[in-house]
Structure formats: structure tokens, C-alpha cells
Motif scaffolding. Sequence first.
Motif, PDB file in Angstrom:
ATOM      1  N   LEU A   1       1.715   6.796  -6.913  1.00  0.00           N
ATOM      2  CA  LEU A   1       1.295   8.304  -7.229  1.00  0.00           C
ATOM      3  C   LEU A   1       1.762   9.313  -7.066  1.00  0.00           C
ATOM      4  O   LEU A   1       1.452  10.520  -7.669  1.00  0.00           O
ATOM      5  CB  LEU A   1      -0.890   8.151  -6.113  1.00  0.00           C
ATOM      6  CG  LEU A   1      -1.308   7.263  -6.663  1.00  0.00           C
ATOM      7  CD1 LEU A   1      -2.645   7.533  -5.764  1.00  0.00           C
ATOM      8  CD2 LEU A   1      -1.689   6.932  -7.721  1.00  0.00           C
ATOM      9  N   ALA A   2       2.515   9.631  -5.429  1.00  0.00           N
ATOM     10  CA  ALA A   2       3.358  10.643  -5.321  1.00  0.00           C
ATOM     11  C   ALA A   2       4.277  11.509  -6.515  1.00  0.00           C
ATOM     12  O   ALA A   2       4.402  12.363  -7.139  1.00  0.00           O
ATOM     13  CB  ALA A   2       4.167  10.556  -4.504  1.00  0.00           C
ATOM     14  N   ALA A   3       4.805  10.199  -6.926  1.00  0.00           N
ATOM     15  CA  ALA A   3       6.130  10.083  -8.158  1.00  0.00           C
ATOM     16  C   ALA A   3       5.194  10.441  -8.982  1.00  0.00           C
ATOM     17  O   ALA A   3       5.424  11.552 -10.538  1.00  0.00           O
ATOM     18  CB  ALA A   3       6.383   9.066  -8.227  1.00  0.00           C
ATOM     19  N   GLY A   4       3.966  10.148  -9.663  1.00  0.00           N
ATOM     20  CA  GLY A   4       3.057  10.038 -10.638  1.00  0.00           C
ATOM     21  C   GLY A   4       2.737  11.579 -10.701  1.00  0.00           C
ATOM     22  O   GLY A   4       3.209  12.600 -11.851  1.00  0.00           O
ATOM     23  N   ALA A   5       2.244  12.520  -9.825  1.00  0.00           N
ATOM     24  CA  ALA A   5       1.828  13.758  -9.242  1.00  0.00           C
ATOM     25  C   ALA A   5       2.756  14.717  -9.531  1.00  0.00           C
ATOM     26  O   ALA A   5       2.828  15.858 -10.173  1.00  0.00           O
ATOM     27  CB  ALA A   5       0.973  14.119  -8.379  1.00  0.00           C
TER      28      ALA A   5
ATOM     29  N   SER B   1       3.571  16.423  -1.784  1.00  0.00           N
ATOM     30  CA  SER B   1       3.869  16.709  -0.294  1.00  0.00           C
ATOM     31  C   SER B   1       2.891  16.556   0.306  1.00  0.00           C
ATOM     32  O   SER B   1       3.285  16.301   1.664  1.00  0.00           O
ATOM     33  CB  SER B   1       4.322  18.052  -0.676  1.00  0.00           C
ATOM     34  OG  SER B   1       2.750  19.156  -0.494  1.00  0.00           O
ATOM     35  N   ARG B   2       1.817  16.352   0.304  1.00  0.00           N
ATOM     36  CA  ARG B   2      -0.059  15.938   1.114  1.00  0.00           C
ATOM     37  C   ARG B   2       0.930  14.753   1.187  1.00  0.00           C
ATOM     38  O   ARG B   2       0.487  14.377   2.777  1.00  0.00           O
ATOM     39  CB  ARG B   2      -0.762  16.536  -0.062  1.00  0.00           C
ATOM     40  CG  ARG B   2      -2.132  15.868   0.798  1.00  0.00           C
ATOM     41  CD  ARG B   2      -3.120  16.244   0.548  1.00  0.00           C
ATOM     42  NE  ARG B   2      -3.823  16.232  -0.734  1.00  0.00           N
ATOM     43  CZ  ARG B   2      -3.834  14.789  -1.297  1.00  0.00           C
ATOM     44  NH1 ARG B   2      -4.028  14.105  -0.406  1.00  0.00           N
ATOM     45  NH2 ARG B   2      -4.222  14.584  -2.754  1.00  0.00           N
ATOM     46  N   ILE B   3       0.375  13.780  -0.091  1.00  0.00           N
ATOM     47  CA  ILE B   3       0.892  12.258   0.247  1.00  0.00           C
ATOM     48  C   ILE B   3       2.061  11.629   0.943  1.00  0.00           C
ATOM     49  O   ILE B   3       1.784  11.154   2.011  1.00  0.00           O
ATOM     50  CB  ILE B   3       0.566  12.074  -1.063  1.00  0.00           C
ATOM     51  CG1 ILE B   3      -0.098  11.469  -2.047  1.00  0.00           C
ATOM     52  CG2 ILE B   3       1.338  10.397  -1.144  1.00  0.00           C
ATOM     53  CD1 ILE B   3       0.162  11.019  -3.982  1.00  0.00           C
ATOM     54  N   VAL B   4       3.173  12.490   1.169  1.00  0.00           N
ATOM     55  CA  VAL B   4       4.480  11.889   1.384  1.00  0.00           C
ATOM     56  C   VAL B   4       4.279  13.220   2.982  1.00  0.00           C
ATOM     57  O   VAL B   4       5.136  11.485   3.610  1.00  0.00           O
ATOM     58  CB  VAL B   4       5.585  13.060   0.829  1.00  0.00           C
ATOM     59  CG1 VAL B   4       6.591  13.010   1.453  1.00  0.00           C
ATOM     60  CG2 VAL B   4       5.811  12.090  -0.298  1.00  0.00           C
ATOM     61  N   ARG B   5       3.267  13.639   3.438  1.00  0.00           N
ATOM     62  CA  ARG B   5       3.233  14.490   4.491  1.00  0.00           C
ATOM     63  C   ARG B   5       2.380  12.794   5.543  1.00  0.00           C
ATOM     64  O   ARG B   5       2.277  12.821   5.995  1.00  0.00           O
ATOM     65  CB  ARG B   5       2.609  15.358   4.435  1.00  0.00           C
ATOM     66  CG  ARG B   5       2.318  16.124   5.654  1.00  0.00           C
ATOM     67  CD  ARG B   5       1.826  17.968   5.832  1.00  0.00           C
ATOM     68  NE  ARG B   5       1.435  18.038   5.040  1.00  0.00           N
ATOM     69  CZ  ARG B   5       1.076  18.503   4.155  1.00  0.00           C
ATOM     70  NH1 ARG B   5       2.874  18.766   3.531  1.00  0.00           N
ATOM     71  NH2 ARG B   5       0.835  18.815   2.636  1.00  0.00           N
ATOM     72  N   GLU B   6       1.122  12.226   4.050  1.00  0.00           N
ATOM     73  CA  GLU B   6       0.798  11.374   5.057  1.00  0.00           C
ATOM     74  C   GLU B   6       1.208  10.118   5.270  1.00  0.00           C
ATOM     75  O   GLU B   6       0.708  10.120   6.423  1.00  0.00           O
ATOM     76  CB  GLU B   6      -0.553  11.815   3.874  1.00  0.00           C
ATOM     77  CG  GLU B   6      -1.640  12.837   4.116  1.00  0.00           C
ATOM     78  CD  GLU B   6      -2.482  12.465   2.770  1.00  0.00           C
ATOM     79  OE1 GLU B   6      -2.696  11.347   2.548  1.00  0.00           O
ATOM     80  OE2 GLU B   6      -3.563  13.285   2.903  1.00  0.00           O
ATOM     81  N   LEU B   7       1.826  10.114   4.430  1.00  0.00           N
ATOM     82  CA  LEU B   7       2.983   8.514   4.370  1.00  0.00           C
ATOM     83  C   LEU B   7       3.504   8.698   5.932  1.00  0.00           C
ATOM     84  O   LEU B   7       3.874   7.504   6.570  1.00  0.00           O
ATOM     85  CB  LEU B   7       3.333   8.354   4.031  1.00  0.00           C
ATOM     86  CG  LEU B   7       2.704   7.937   2.431  1.00  0.00           C
ATOM     87  CD1 LEU B   7       3.298   8.113   1.003  1.00  0.00           C
ATOM     88  CD2 LEU B   7       2.108   6.556   2.674  1.00  0.00           C
TER      89      LEU B   7
ATOM     90  N   TRP C   1       0.684  -1.551  -0.037  1.00  0.00           N
ATOM     91  CA  TRP C   1       0.288   0.108  -0.102  1.00  0.00           C
ATOM     92  C   TRP C   1       1.112   1.196  -0.413  1.00  0.00           C
ATOM     93  O   TRP C   1       0.745   2.119  -0.602  1.00  0.00           O
ATOM     94  CB  TRP C   1      -0.708   0.299   1.607  1.00  0.00           C
ATOM     95  CG  TRP C   1      -1.344   0.937   1.540  1.00  0.00           C
ATOM     96  CD1 TRP C   1      -2.901   1.541   0.815  1.00  0.00           C
ATOM     97  CD2 TRP C   1      -1.241   2.350   2.051  1.00  0.00           C
ATOM     98  NE1 TRP C   1      -2.906   2.899   1.496  1.00  0.00           N
ATOM     99  CE2 TRP C   1      -2.221   3.019   1.694  1.00  0.00           C
ATOM    100  CE3 TRP C   1       0.172   3.009   3.222  1.00  0.00           C
ATOM    101  CZ2 TRP C   1      -2.588   4.781   3.049  1.00  0.00           C
ATOM    102  CZ3 TRP C   1      -0.018   3.908   4.042  1.00  0.00           C
ATOM    103  CH2 TRP C   1      -0.824   5.135   3.739  1.00  0.00           C
ATOM    104  N   PHE C   2       2.101   0.992   0.397  1.00  0.00           N
ATOM    105  CA  PHE C   2       2.492   2.715   0.819  1.00  0.00           C
ATOM    106  C   PHE C   2       3.280   2.218  -0.751  1.00  0.00           C
ATOM    107  O   PHE C   2       3.365   3.724  -1.170  1.00  0.00           O
ATOM    108  CB  PHE C   2       3.778   1.806   2.027  1.00  0.00           C
ATOM    109  CG  PHE C   2       4.344   2.804   2.503  1.00  0.00           C
ATOM    110  CD1 PHE C   2       4.430   3.913   3.588  1.00  0.00           C
ATOM    111  CD2 PHE C   2       5.791   3.476   1.834  1.00  0.00           C
ATOM    112  CE1 PHE C   2       5.137   5.652   4.040  1.00  0.00           C
ATOM    113  CE2 PHE C   2       6.818   4.755   2.376  1.00  0.00           C
ATOM    114  CZ  PHE C   2       6.328   4.800   3.668  1.00  0.00           C
ATOM    115  N   ALA C   3       3.528   1.208  -0.939  1.00  0.00           N
ATOM    116  CA  ALA C   3       5.015   1.673  -2.391  1.00  0.00           C
ATOM    117  C   ALA C   3       4.042   2.368  -3.633  1.00  0.00           C
ATOM    118  O   ALA C   3       3.666   2.693  -4.393  1.00  0.00           O
ATOM    119  CB  ALA C   3       5.884   0.644  -2.111  1.00  0.00           C
ATOM    120  N   SER C   4       2.319   1.981  -3.495  1.00  0.00           N
ATOM    121  CA  SER C   4       1.335   2.793  -3.899  1.00  0.00           C
ATOM    122  C   SER C   4       1.306   3.581  -3.967  1.00  0.00           C
ATOM    123  O   SER C   4       1.007   4.853  -5.301  1.00  0.00           O
ATOM    124  CB  SER C   4      -0.148   1.407  -4.258  1.00  0.00           C
ATOM    125  OG  SER C   4      -0.482   2.739  -2.640  1.00  0.00           O
TER     126      SER C   4
END
Length: 71
Positions: free
Chosen positions: A36-40, A56-62, A29-32
Amino acid sequence: MTTRIANLFTDHPAAVGESYFGHMAFAAWFASRLGLAAGAALVHALLPFLFETTASRIVRELAERTHNRSR
């Protein structure tokens, strides 16, 4: 010898309070989410008006989700 090999697969998941398969699911799940963050971020690099805060939002959530997992 077999126990030592099994420990390679179970020590880290146990340290964060998960089973081998639970840890596998979380890591997938983390990798997915990272994908998504990389694609964005890539789309944002080409078209800066799109996905301005998504990566940045996805990375912060992770980071928040994984902080203190082993404690």
C-alpha cells in the motif's frame, strides 16, 4: 538433520515471541502494508497533490510496530 531444518523455520519466529504461523501472518500483513505504501508513493510521484503523507505515515507506523519486537 530434520531438527536442524525445522529450526530454520522456527528459530527467528521464536526469537520475536511468535509461532511459525503467527510470524507468517504478521509478515504477510507487513508486506501488504508495504505494498500500500509503495502504491501511494507511485501515485504521489505522478500526481504530487495526492497521498502527500500516506507512504511515510505507513512506514512510520510499521517501524513503530516492529521496534523492540525481539526484546
